[in-house]
Write a protein that holds these residues in place. Structure first.
Motif, PDB file in Angstrom:
ATOM      1  N   GLU A  21       0.819  -1.217   0.000  1.00  0.00           N
ATOM      2  CA  GLU A  21       0.000   0.000   0.000  1.00  0.00           C
ATOM      3  C   GLU A  21       0.849   1.262   0.000  1.00  0.00           C
ATOM      4  N   THR A  22       2.011   1.214   0.603  1.00  0.00           N
ATOM      5  CA  THR A  22       2.927   2.361   0.529  1.00  0.00           C
ATOM      6  C   THR A  22       3.347   2.578  -0.920  1.00  0.00           C
ATOM      7  N   GLY A  23       3.575   1.491  -1.651  1.00  0.00           N
ATOM      8  CA  GLY A  23       3.953   1.591  -3.061  1.00  0.00           C
ATOM      9  C   GLY A  23       2.857   2.150  -3.938  1.00  0.00           C
ATOM     10  N   THR A  29      -3.203   9.856  -1.040  1.00  0.00           N
ATOM     11  CA  THR A  29      -3.264   9.565   0.384  1.00  0.00           C
ATOM     12  C   THR A  29      -4.521   8.785   0.725  1.00  0.00           C
ATOM     13  N   ASN A  30      -5.542   8.828  -0.107  1.00  0.00           N
ATOM     14  CA  ASN A  30      -6.790   8.112   0.121  1.00  0.00           C
ATOM     15  C   ASN A  30      -6.643   6.681  -0.381  1.00  0.00           C
ATOM     16  N   SER A  34      -6.308   5.321  -4.158  1.00  0.00           N
ATOM     17  CA  SER A  34      -5.031   4.692  -4.507  1.00  0.00           C
ATOM     18  C   SER A  34      -5.236   3.348  -5.196  1.00  0.00           C
ATOM     19  N   TYR A  35      -6.130   2.528  -4.648  1.00  0.00           N
ATOM     20  CA  TYR A  35      -6.403   1.230  -5.265  1.00  0.00           C
ATOM     21  C   TYR A  35      -7.024   1.395  -6.649  1.00  0.00           C
ATOM     22  N   VAL A 152     -14.777  -3.981  -5.589  1.00  0.00           N
ATOM     23  CA  VAL A 152     -14.811  -4.636  -4.284  1.00  0.00           C
ATOM     24  C   VAL A 152     -14.563  -3.576  -3.212  1.00  0.00           C
ATOM     25  N   ASP A 153     -14.761  -3.940  -1.969  1.00  0.00           N
ATOM     26  CA  ASP A 153     -14.544  -3.023  -0.859  1.00  0.00           C
ATOM     27  C   ASP A 153     -13.066  -3.021  -0.491  1.00  0.00           C
ATOM     28  N   PHE A 154     -12.343  -2.011  -0.950  1.00  0.00           N
ATOM     29  CA  PHE A 154     -10.901  -1.940  -0.699  1.00  0.00           C
ATOM     30  C   PHE A 154     -10.567  -1.749   0.775  1.00  0.00           C
ATOM     31  N   LYS A 155     -11.543  -1.351   1.564  1.00  0.00           N
ATOM     32  CA  LYS A 155     -11.285  -1.175   2.998  1.00  0.00           C
ATOM     33  C   LYS A 155     -11.365  -2.497   3.752  1.00  0.00           C
TER      34      LYS A 155
END
Length: 182
Positions: A21-23, A29-30, A34-35, A152-155
Motif C-alpha cells: 500500500e505504501t507503493g 493519500t486516500n 489509490s487502489y 470490491v470493498d478496498f477497505k
C-alpha cells in the motif's frame, strides 16, 4: 486474520500489505483512490507495476524477511521454464528457474475459503481450477466490473491481503523471469 495464522505470520502478512500500500499510494493519500488508480494504471500499462511502483531489491528484501513458515502458508516453489526473454529473444537453451505458486493447501487459501464474500469465492474457484493465481487481467476483472461500475470493498482487510499477495506474487515472478538473459 484467520485463527489458523499465528501472531508472527499475521504480523508478517500485515507488513507485506503495508509495503504494498505504501507503493501504490504514491502520491495519493486516500486508500480507495489509490487502489482504483493502481488498477486503472496497471490496466493501461501492465508492466508499470514493476517499472514504476516497486523496486526489485526492496521487494526481495521484504520477501526475504518473511519467515519460512509464513512463506510456506502463502506459496510453494515450483520449477518454471523460460524459452524466451521478455523482449522476445529465444534462448539457445531453455532456462529453468524457481518461481512462487500459490499454496492451494496452505492457511492463506483456507482463510479465503472461509469468507462468505461471493467475489472471494469466485477468486478461490479460479485459483483451484488453475492450480495457481489467475492472470492479472482476470484478477482485475474480478476486482473492478467496469460495466456495472462496481468495485470490491478496498477497505475490507481480506481484499487488501488478497490484492497484495496477488500482485507481489506476480511481481516476484516478473523480477525472477526478467533477470534471465541469454
Amino acid at each position: 486474520m484467520h485463527k489458523d495464522f499465528n501472531q508472527t505470520e499475521a504480523s508478517e502478512i500485515n507488513k507485506l500489505v503495508n509495503y504494498f500500500e505504501t507503493g501504490i499510494k504514491k502520491p495519493q493519500t486516500n486508500l480507495n483512490t489509490s487502489y482504483l488508480r493502481f488498477f486503472q494504471y496497471t490496466a493501461l500499462r501492465p508492466d508499470s507495476i514493476s517499472n514504476v511502483l516497486f523496486d526489485k531489491a526492496e521487494l526481495k528484501q521484504h520477501l526475504n524477511k518473511l519467515s519460512k513458515t509464513t512463506k510456506n502458508e502463502l506459496w510453494v516453489t515450483s520449477k518454471t521454464t523460460a524459452y524466451r526473454s521478455y523482449d522476445g529473444v529465444k534462448f539457445d537453451e531453455p532456462i529453468i528457474y524457481n518461481s512462487f505458486s500459490i499454496n492451494t493447501s496452505g492457511k492463506y487459501l483456507a482463510l479465503l475459503k472461509s469468507l462468505s464474500d461471493k467475489d472471494v469465492k469466485t477468486y478461490v474457484n479460479r485459483i483451484l481450477a488453475a492450480g495457481d493465481l489467475p492472470s492479472s487481467f482476470i484478477f482485475r476483472s474480478l476486482i473492478i466490473d467496469y460495466d456495472e461500475q462496481r468495485t470490491v470493498d478496498f477497505k475490507a482487510d481480506y481484499w487488501r491481503i488478497i490484492i497484495t499477495i496477488q500482485y507481489l506474487s506476480d511481481l516476484n515472478e516478473y523480477y525472477t523471469y526478467s533477470e534471465l538473459f541469454n
